[in-house]
Design an enzyme around this catalytic site. Structure first.
Site, PDB file in Angstrom:
ATOM      1  N   VAL A 117       0.819  -1.226   0.000  1.00 24.16           N
ATOM      2  CA  VAL A 117       0.000   0.000   0.000  1.00 24.16           C
ATOM      3  C   VAL A 117       0.854   1.278   0.000  1.00 24.16           C
ATOM      4  O   VAL A 117       2.044   1.239   0.294  1.00 24.16           O
ATOM      5  CB  VAL A 117      -0.960   0.037   1.223  1.00 24.16           C
ATOM      6  CG1 VAL A 117      -1.969  -1.092   1.147  1.00 24.16           C
ATOM      7  CG2 VAL A 117      -0.182  -0.009   2.541  1.00 24.16           C
ATOM      8  N   CYS A 118       0.201   2.395  -0.331  1.00 24.15           N
ATOM      9  CA  CYS A 118       0.831   3.713  -0.273  1.00 24.15           C
ATOM     10  C   CYS A 118       0.937   4.134   1.190  1.00 24.15           C
ATOM     11  O   CYS A 118      -0.005   3.898   1.948  1.00 24.15           O
ATOM     12  CB  CYS A 118       0.003   4.751  -1.032  1.00 24.15           C
ATOM     13  SG  CYS A 118      -0.205   4.377  -2.786  1.00 24.15           S
ATOM     14  N   PRO A 119       1.984   4.777   1.608  1.00 22.95           N
ATOM     15  CA  PRO A 119       3.142   5.167   0.801  1.00 22.95           C
ATOM     16  C   PRO A 119       4.318   4.213   0.917  1.00 22.95           C
ATOM     17  O   PRO A 119       5.418   4.540   0.498  1.00 22.95           O
ATOM     18  CB  PRO A 119       3.519   6.518   1.439  1.00 22.95           C
ATOM     19  CG  PRO A 119       3.232   6.317   2.913  1.00 22.95           C
ATOM     20  CD  PRO A 119       2.099   5.320   2.982  1.00 22.95           C
ATOM     21  N   ILE A 120       4.064   3.009   1.487  1.00 25.37           N
ATOM     22  CA  ILE A 120       5.168   2.053   1.664  1.00 25.37           C
ATOM     23  C   ILE A 120       5.778   1.700   0.307  1.00 25.37           C
ATOM     24  O   ILE A 120       7.000   1.598   0.165  1.00 25.37           O
ATOM     25  CB  ILE A 120       4.676   0.766   2.371  1.00 25.37           C
ATOM     26  CG1 ILE A 120       3.927   1.117   3.674  1.00 25.37           C
ATOM     27  CG2 ILE A 120       5.834  -0.185   2.670  1.00 25.37           C
ATOM     28  CD1 ILE A 120       4.737   1.825   4.723  1.00 25.37           C
TER      29      ILE A 120
END
Lengths: 77, 324
Positions: free
Chosen positions: A15-18
């Site tokens: 997922v964002c922002p990973i």
């Protein structure tokens, strides 16, 4: 024309922002001019990650859609 | 003229400077314009500072903290709903001292009542990646040029840097929200389709054969996501500006502002405010917000008055690029 990549990051399901942070860290370990292939889900990831990559000074040199995901090639700035 | 912020019936009270120095006269009626808000507690007031856009240098913040510590009987500050610092529990007898000390560090006191208030703003394009306009710079400009201008009732302005509209321009008497018009240059496009994915409004679809964008300007809200996402800079900013909204408010009976101009350039913002305040002062009744005045008098009348500043701004610069 196909761009050869030096490395690949499969960020499907990340997922964002990973996903962006992983891309950024990976690119920082590479040499300027090297190309990283990143696989991103459609939706949020493809909406956001390319923008952020550009803002960090890297160049997106190839984009390929493959069904529900995107395969992009990023040249380290 | 009464003010509902300060309900004291006394007009003149004796205000000492520090309890030892000679007493001075202070007029409560003057306080209205000065950002001193009566508290429940006897003799205690909230002192609202003037912090346009909610931005304060760390240097100044340290000094304000010291003064708040010295003058707040309870040792607390509050972040006002409109981004300014408020020093709570200040004894009115110490107003003069506090104001003088604030003055020394270059910090001004805000205002309440029927006048142009301190503008609010998001971070804007200086450091926020979504930002399209320099909201902080604009807020500072408006604060310097218009703060405290008398109006029939309160007059609130805000600046949002992009269509996410964190500063809620739709709830302002006059709000300015950043926009960018995208222009597509076919020669630079590789048909990668990222822009169609990046557009959250469905304004861009990709041609099934070439991958190149098919743009629907009716759906575009001018956020610039396509420009930022495009790997080859095929989407370019044609122009930046402000969507202008007038007549909004929150409170007991909220009203949504109406959009009256698009792509107003930075340099025309002061004129937009000046003319709007002029119209409001000529048409608004006491205690009537501009939104209500516009409803009563007619939006067309307001727009006619604004013609010199809103007129002549093209709806779209890039019509040609979207054809075919």
């Amino acid at each position: 024309m196909k761009v050869e990549s030096n490395d690949t990051l499969d960020l499907r399901g990340v997922v964002c922002p990973i996903n962006f942070v992983k891309t950024k860290l990976k690119l920082e370990m590479m040499n300027p001019g090297d190309v990283l292939e990143v696989i991103l889900d459609s939706g949020d990831p493809i909406q956001n990650v390319p923008k952020s990559i550009k803002e960090e000074g890297h160049k997106i040199v190839e984009v390929q859609r493959e069904g529900d995901f995107f395969r992009i090639k990023v040249q380290r700035g | 003229m009464t003010d509902h912020f300060i309900e004291d019936k006394t007009n003149k009270v004796t205000v000492g400077t520090d309890g030892h120095s000679p007493a001075q006269k202070m007029d409560f009626n003057d306080l209205k314009s000065g950002g001193f808000i009566k508290q429940r507690q006897k003799d205690l007031f909230t002192v609202r500072l003037r912090c346009p856009g909610g931005r304060i240098s760390t240097e100044k913040l340290v000094e304000i903290s010291k003064l708040a510590h010295k003058y707040s009987k309870k040792g607390v500050v509050h972040l006002s709903y409109r981004q300014s610092l408020e020093i709570l529990y200040v004894d009115y007898k110490e107003f003069n001292d506090l104001v003088a000390e604030l003055e020394k560090i270059g910090q001004k006191v805000a205002s309440c009542g029927p006048r142009v208030r301190v503008p609010t703003a998001c971070g804007g394009c200086e450091y926020n990646p979504n930002g399209l306009t320099d909201t902080q710079k604009m807020a500072e400009m408006v604060d310097q040029k218009f703060f405290g201008t008398p109006t029939p009732h309160k007059f609130k302005t805000s600046f949002s840097g992009c269509p996410i509209d964190c500063s809620r321009t739709k709830e302002m008497d006059l709000g300015f929200q950043g926009v960018v018009e995208p222009a597509w240059v076919e020669e630079d496009c590789t048909g990668c389709t990222i822009c169609a994915e990046a557009c959250k409004e469905g304004a861009i679809e990709s041609d099934t054969d070439t991958g190149k964008p098919i743009f629907d300007p009716m759906k575009c809200i001018y956020c610039g996501d396509c420009i930022r996402a495009c790997p080859t800079e095929a989407w370019k900013p044609a122009r930046y500006g402000h969507t202008v909204r007038v007549g909004g408010k929150h409170g007991r009976h909220p009203m949504e502002a109406v959009e009256v101009c698009n792509f107003l350039p930075d340099e025309k913002v002061p004129d937009a405010i000046r003319l709007t305040v002029e119209w409001y002062n000529a048409n608004g009744k006491r205690y009537e917000r501009i939104g209500t005045a516009i409803k009563r008098v007619g939006l067309d009348k307001y727009l006619k008055h604004m013609e010199p500043v809103f007129g002549g701004i093209p709806k779209r610069l890039t019509e040609r690029a979207y054809e075919g």
